[in-house]
Design a protein around this motif. Structure first.
Motif, short mmCIF file in Angstrom:
data_model
loop_
_atom_site.label_atom_id
_atom_site.label_comp_id
_atom_site.label_asym_id
_atom_site.label_seq_id
_atom_site.Cartn_x
_atom_site.Cartn_y
_atom_site.Cartn_z
N VAL A 85 24.18 9.77 37.68
CA VAL A 85 23.10 8.80 37.78
C VAL A 85 22.10 9.20 38.88
CG1 VAL A 85 22.70 6.44 38.63
CG2 VAL A 85 24.28 6.84 36.73
N LYS A 86 22.63 9.81 39.95
CA LYS A 86 21.79 10.18 41.09
C LYS A 86 20.68 11.18 40.72
CE LYS A 86 25.22 13.56 42.78
NZ LYS A 86 26.46 13.15 42.05
N TYR A 87 20.90 11.96 39.69
CA TYR A 87 19.88 12.94 39.29
C TYR A 87 18.75 12.31 38.47
CZ TYR A 87 23.69 16.18 40.37
OH TYR A 87 24.71 16.86 40.99
N VAL A 88 19.00 11.11 38.00
CA VAL A 88 18.11 10.55 36.98
C VAL A 88 17.27 9.37 37.49
CG1 VAL A 88 18.13 9.36 34.74
CG2 VAL A 88 19.64 11.33 35.12
N VAL A 89 17.91 8.48 38.27
CA VAL A 89 17.20 7.28 38.72
C VAL A 89 16.02 7.69 39.59
CG1 VAL A 89 17.38 5.21 40.16
CG2 VAL A 89 19.23 5.81 38.59
N GLY A 90 14.88 7.12 39.30
CA GLY A 90 13.68 7.43 40.08
C GLY A 90 12.92 8.62 39.53
N THR A 91 13.62 9.59 38.94
CA THR A 91 12.91 10.74 38.33
C THR A 91 12.47 10.37 36.92
OG1 THR A 91 14.18 12.30 39.64
CG2 THR A 91 13.16 13.16 37.64
N ALA A 92 13.36 9.72 36.18
CA ALA A 92 13.00 9.28 34.82
C ALA A 92 12.33 7.91 34.91
CB ALA A 92 14.24 9.18 33.95
N GLU A 93 11.16 7.81 34.30
CA GLU A 93 10.49 6.50 34.22
C GLU A 93 11.35 5.53 33.43
OE1 GLU A 93 6.86 6.84 32.07
OE2 GLU A 93 5.84 7.92 33.69
N LEU A 94 11.97 6.06 32.38
CA LEU A 94 12.74 5.21 31.46
C LEU A 94 14.03 5.94 31.10
CD1 LEU A 94 12.49 2.55 29.70
CD2 LEU A 94 11.70 4.02 27.86
N ILE A 95 15.15 5.23 31.22
CA ILE A 95 16.45 5.76 30.80
C ILE A 95 16.78 5.12 29.45
CG2 ILE A 95 18.93 5.87 31.34
CD1 ILE A 95 18.18 5.72 34.32
N HIS A 96 16.89 5.95 28.39
CA HIS A 96 17.06 5.39 27.04
C HIS A 96 18.48 4.96 26.73
CE1 HIS A 96 13.24 7.12 24.94
NE2 HIS A 96 13.04 7.14 26.24
N GLY A 97 19.47 5.54 27.43
CA GLY A 97 20.83 5.42 26.87
C GLY A 97 21.82 4.60 27.67
N VAL A 98 21.44 3.43 28.16
CA VAL A 98 22.45 2.62 28.85
C VAL A 98 23.38 2.02 27.80
CG1 VAL A 98 22.87 0.65 30.36
CG2 VAL A 98 20.88 2.12 30.75
N SER A 99 24.66 2.34 27.92
CA SER A 99 25.58 2.00 26.83
C SER A 99 26.67 1.02 27.24
CB SER A 99 26.22 3.29 26.31
OG SER A 99 26.70 4.03 27.40
N ASP A 100 26.85 0.81 28.54
CA ASP A 100 27.88 -0.15 28.97
C ASP A 100 27.52 -0.70 30.35
OD1 ASP A 100 29.18 1.51 31.10
OD2 ASP A 100 29.57 2.81 29.38
N ALA A 101 28.22 -1.77 30.74
CA ALA A 101 27.88 -2.47 31.98
C ALA A 101 28.16 -1.61 33.21
CB ALA A 101 28.65 -3.78 32.05
N ALA A 102 29.24 -0.83 33.17
CA ALA A 102 29.57 -0.01 34.35
C ALA A 102 28.45 0.98 34.65
CB ALA A 102 30.89 0.73 34.11
N LEU A 103 27.92 1.60 33.62
CA LEU A 103 26.80 2.53 33.81
C LEU A 103 25.56 1.77 34.30
CD1 LEU A 103 25.40 5.28 33.55
CD2 LEU A 103 25.02 4.78 31.12
N GLY A 104 25.30 0.62 33.71
CA GLY A 104 24.15 -0.19 34.12
C GLY A 104 24.23 -0.57 35.59
N LEU A 105 25.43 -0.94 36.04
CA LEU A 105 25.59 -1.34 37.44
C LEU A 105 25.41 -0.16 38.39
CD1 LEU A 105 28.48 -4.00 37.44
CD2 LEU A 105 26.04 -4.23 36.96
N GLU A 106 25.88 0.99 37.95
CA GLU A 106 25.70 2.22 38.76
C GLU A 106 24.21 2.56 38.90
OE1 GLU A 106 28.70 3.83 39.67
OE2 GLU A 106 27.53 5.17 40.96
#
Ligand SMILES: Cc1ncc(COP(=O)(O)O)c(C=O)c1O
Length: 217
Positions: A85-106
């Protein structure tokens, strides 16, 4: 005009025609050029040809490519592991593939730490396929409730990859109906083989790779 610029122009024209045929404004559909396995030189060529919005499947590739393709805007379109997640948040304007709550919370925790609100889509496993990531249709309302409680996340819509076999159109229609039921406006659906059908069913983002960059090696 380079081969790449020509392919891009063809895809853009087909997107506009599909939108008009569906009674929609061509500007209501945005093209995400998929950069999975595509070399940086070709990405810079795409940006020079006016394609600024790029979508990457791999987290470290996103981090690396974002540093060397000036002017691009990035979406993350692949399955995402929590430790990446650390490589993606803030670099990607939009994350297309949130698939579960644990990932969403991270993602939310990382975004909060960076003092930003991360825009995202929930991936829905419309074909109920064991090998595909994505939230099941029945589990979706409770996932959406959980994600909407996170102030550092903004869920804007849904994404799907329909089964490779058979007609994708009923799956696109399912995704659209689910989005409408929950007042979500962004629909990421359609790839090289089926983006016109997806636009007919309401896609607002189409993710196209091989029709622009050629077959992946
Ligand atoms: C999630 C996702 N969307 C879109 C694409 C683009 O597919 P195509 O090259 O068929 O356009 C890919 C390619 O791997 C993908 O993984």
């Amino acid at each position: 005009m380079s081969e790449l610029a020509k392919s891009l122009a063809v895809v853009q024209a087909r997107i506009a025609a599909a939108a008009r045929a569906a009674g929609r404004a061509p500007t209501s559909v945005e093209l995400v050029a998929v950069t999975k396995t595509v070399a940086v030189g070709r990405l810079n060529e795409a940006v020079a040809a006016g394609q600024l919005l790029l979508g990457e499947n791999y987290a470290q590739e996103l981090r690396d490519k974002a540093l060397v393709v000036p002017g691009a805007r990035w979406h993350f379109i692949g399955p995402l592991q929590r430790n990446k997640v650390k490589y993606v948040v803030g670099t990607a304007e939009l994350i297309h593939g949130v698939s579960d709550a644990a990932l969403g919370l991270e993602i939310a925790a990382r975004a909060a730490k960076m003092s930003l609100v991360q825009r995202c889509l929930v991936q829905v496993n419309v074909g109920d396929e064991a090998q595909k990531s994505g939230c099941g249709i029945d589990a979706f309302p409770s996932l959406l409730d959980a994600l909407r409680m996170q102030p550092a996340l903004r869920v804007e819509g849904l994404m799907c990859i329909p089964p490779a076999e058979g007609d994708p159109r009923p799956h696109f229609a399912t995704l659209r109906a689910l989005a409408e039921r929950h007042a979500l406006t962004t629909l990421s659906m359609g790839m090289s083989a089926d983006y016109e059908l997806a636009i007919a069913e309401g896609a607002t983002l189409v993710r196209v790779g091989s029709a622009i960059f050629g077959a992946r090696g």
